[in-house]
Design an enzyme around this catalytic site. Structure first.
Site, PDB file in Angstrom:
ATOM      1  N   GLU A   3       0.849  -1.183   0.000  1.00 56.56           N
ATOM      2  CA  GLU A   3       0.000   0.000   0.000  1.00 56.56           C
ATOM      3  C   GLU A   3       0.890   1.239   0.000  1.00 56.56           C
ATOM      4  O   GLU A   3       2.121   1.142  -0.078  1.00 56.56           O
ATOM      5  CB  GLU A   3      -0.950  -0.049   1.190  1.00 56.56           C
ATOM      6  CG  GLU A   3      -1.838  -1.297   1.160  1.00 56.56           C
ATOM      7  CD  GLU A   3      -2.849  -1.362   2.293  1.00 56.56           C
ATOM      8  OE1 GLU A   3      -3.290  -0.288   2.766  1.00 56.56           O
ATOM      9  OE2 GLU A   3      -3.202  -2.480   2.715  1.00 56.56           O
ATOM     10  N   HIS A  96      15.386 -15.228  -6.552  1.00 57.22           N
ATOM     11  CA  HIS A  96      14.298 -14.887  -7.462  1.00 57.22           C
ATOM     12  C   HIS A  96      14.581 -13.574  -8.202  1.00 57.22           C
ATOM     13  O   HIS A  96      13.665 -12.799  -8.473  1.00 57.22           O
ATOM     14  CB  HIS A  96      12.986 -14.801  -6.684  1.00 57.22           C
ATOM     15  CG  HIS A  96      12.639 -16.063  -5.958  1.00 57.22           C
ATOM     16  ND1 HIS A  96      12.263 -17.221  -6.620  1.00 57.22           N
ATOM     17  CD2 HIS A  96      12.638 -16.359  -4.633  1.00 57.22           C
ATOM     18  CE1 HIS A  96      12.028 -18.174  -5.725  1.00 57.22           C
ATOM     19  NE2 HIS A  96      12.255 -17.680  -4.524  1.00 57.22           N
ATOM     20  N   ARG A 117       7.038 -14.594  -6.711  1.00 57.25           N
ATOM     21  CA  ARG A 117       5.829 -15.145  -7.333  1.00 57.25           C
ATOM     22  C   ARG A 117       5.640 -14.681  -8.777  1.00 57.25           C
ATOM     23  O   ARG A 117       4.720 -15.117  -9.446  1.00 57.25           O
ATOM     24  CB  ARG A 117       4.607 -14.763  -6.493  1.00 57.25           C
ATOM     25  CG  ARG A 117       4.716 -15.281  -5.054  1.00 57.25           C
ATOM     26  CD  ARG A 117       3.542 -14.858  -4.209  1.00 57.25           C
ATOM     27  NE  ARG A 117       3.713 -15.242  -2.814  1.00 57.25           N
ATOM     28  CZ  ARG A 117       2.869 -14.928  -1.837  1.00 57.25           C
ATOM     29  NH1 ARG A 117       1.778 -14.223  -2.110  1.00 57.25           N
ATOM     30  NH2 ARG A 117       3.107 -15.306  -0.606  1.00 57.25           N
ATOM     31  N   ARG A 270     -11.099 -11.086   0.540  1.00 54.90           N
ATOM     32  CA  ARG A 270     -10.133 -10.642   1.540  1.00 54.90           C
ATOM     33  C   ARG A 270     -10.750 -10.897   2.912  1.00 54.90           C
ATOM     34  O   ARG A 270     -11.663 -11.678   3.052  1.00 54.90           O
ATOM     35  CB  ARG A 270      -9.820  -9.142   1.375  1.00 54.90           C
ATOM     36  CG  ARG A 270      -9.233  -8.742   0.032  1.00 54.90           C
ATOM     37  CD  ARG A 270      -8.998  -7.230   0.037  1.00 54.90           C
ATOM     38  NE  ARG A 270      -8.376  -6.741  -1.187  1.00 54.90           N
ATOM     39  CZ  ARG A 270      -9.043  -6.296  -2.247  1.00 54.90           C
ATOM     40  NH1 ARG A 270     -10.375  -6.303  -2.241  1.00 54.90           N
ATOM     41  NH2 ARG A 270      -8.406  -5.849  -3.307  1.00 54.90           N
TER      42      ARG A 270
END
Length: 284
Positions: A3, A96, A117, A270
């Site tokens: 956020e 990653h 991811r 959520r």
């Protein structure tokens, strides 16, 4: 998803360590990391090489690096696990690591995009007249933006005819607020997440915006909220605001105001966390 506070922490780090540097080369190590750059990884690398990075920018949750010498910007999608890290050139590659960007100077560091991811990525876009990447031109200003119009937000809130948490997460109304900070601001304002926006008065809207700003500034002061070592700053350091959360993630723990056990309810794929006593649901 990160956020506003988490993205602003990263923006500040990029402003300090990346802005003003000239790109010497780009290595794309995973094609999904540039899937939003439709021309592909080779084009992305070629169009960045030799250009100077301008001042890092942010609107809401969106972060970008404008090119100082062209009306183009590198838009960063952090996704679920994306990280922009400034690392020494000789540091071991992260497991990653998806994209590496080198610079023409003697600082000895490079910018790395790491994403476990691979939901995030980098892409190059043309700028609007306002200096935003064209694909995010529709995103509203965020509540920490000096140009944010409180009165206009109140009127838009009333017209929307929805519920307050849905409105707070609507990036065309107000940007930067996600699930965590919506729950935190609503707890501070003693508002239930299903409160209809049509019932809001100007003073109530102003009070809520004050709580949204307060919780975001408090998070910024301690580097944002980091879970599972994600959403770190460019030096790989985690934020510590999760230790101060009053609502999010506190199911069955006592409300910090009235000691009533906090509750969690499924909400739009959520969860919403709230105090059933302090944040009473609206009447039918």
């Amino acid at each position: 998803m990160p956020e506003l506070p988490e993205v602003e922490v990263v923006r500040r780090g990029l402003e300090r360590w990346v802005s003003g540097r000239v790109v010497t080369g780009v290595e794309v190590l995973h094609p999904r990391a540039v899937r939003r750059h439709l021309a592909g990884g080779a084009d992305f690398a070629a169009r960045l090489k030799g250009h100077r990075i301008g001042l890092a920018q942010r609107r809401g949750k969106y972060l970008w690096l404008p090119l100082a010498d062209q009306p183009l910007s590198v838009l960063a999608h952090l996704g679920m696990s994306g990280q922009l890290l400034v690392q020494p050139q000789d540091a071991p590659d992260e497991k990653h690591l998806r994209i590496r960007i080198g610079f023409d100077d003697e600082q000895g560091t490079e910018l790395r995009f790491v994403d476990q991811r691979t939901f995030g990525g980098l892409s190059l876009h043309e700028n609007t007249a306002d200096g935003l990447p064209d694909v995010i031109a529709h995103i509203a200003r965020d509540p920490l933006d000096e140009a944010f119009d409180d009165a206009a937000f109140h009127e838009a809130l009333r017209r929307k005819r929805t519920t307050i948490k849905r409105a707070l997460l609507d990036q065309s109304l107000i940007s930067g607020v996600g699930n965590i900070y919506a729950d935190e601001a609503l707890w501070r304002a003693k508002l239930h997440y299903e409160r209809p926006t049509a019932t809001f008065t100007r003073p109530r809207t102003a009070e809520l915006l004050g709580h949204v700003r307060d919780v975001m500034n408090a998070a910024l002061a301690v580097g944002g909220t980091s879970f599972d070592s994600l959403y770190v700053n460019v030096n790989g350091e985690s934020g510590y605001f999760e230790r101060s959360l009053d609502a999010y993630g506190r199911e069955d723990e006592p409300c910090r105001r009235c000691a009533t056990p906090m509750r969690r309810r499924p909400w739009m794929n959520r969860s919403s966390y709230f105090c059933p006593k302090c944040q009473r649901p609206p009447r039918p």
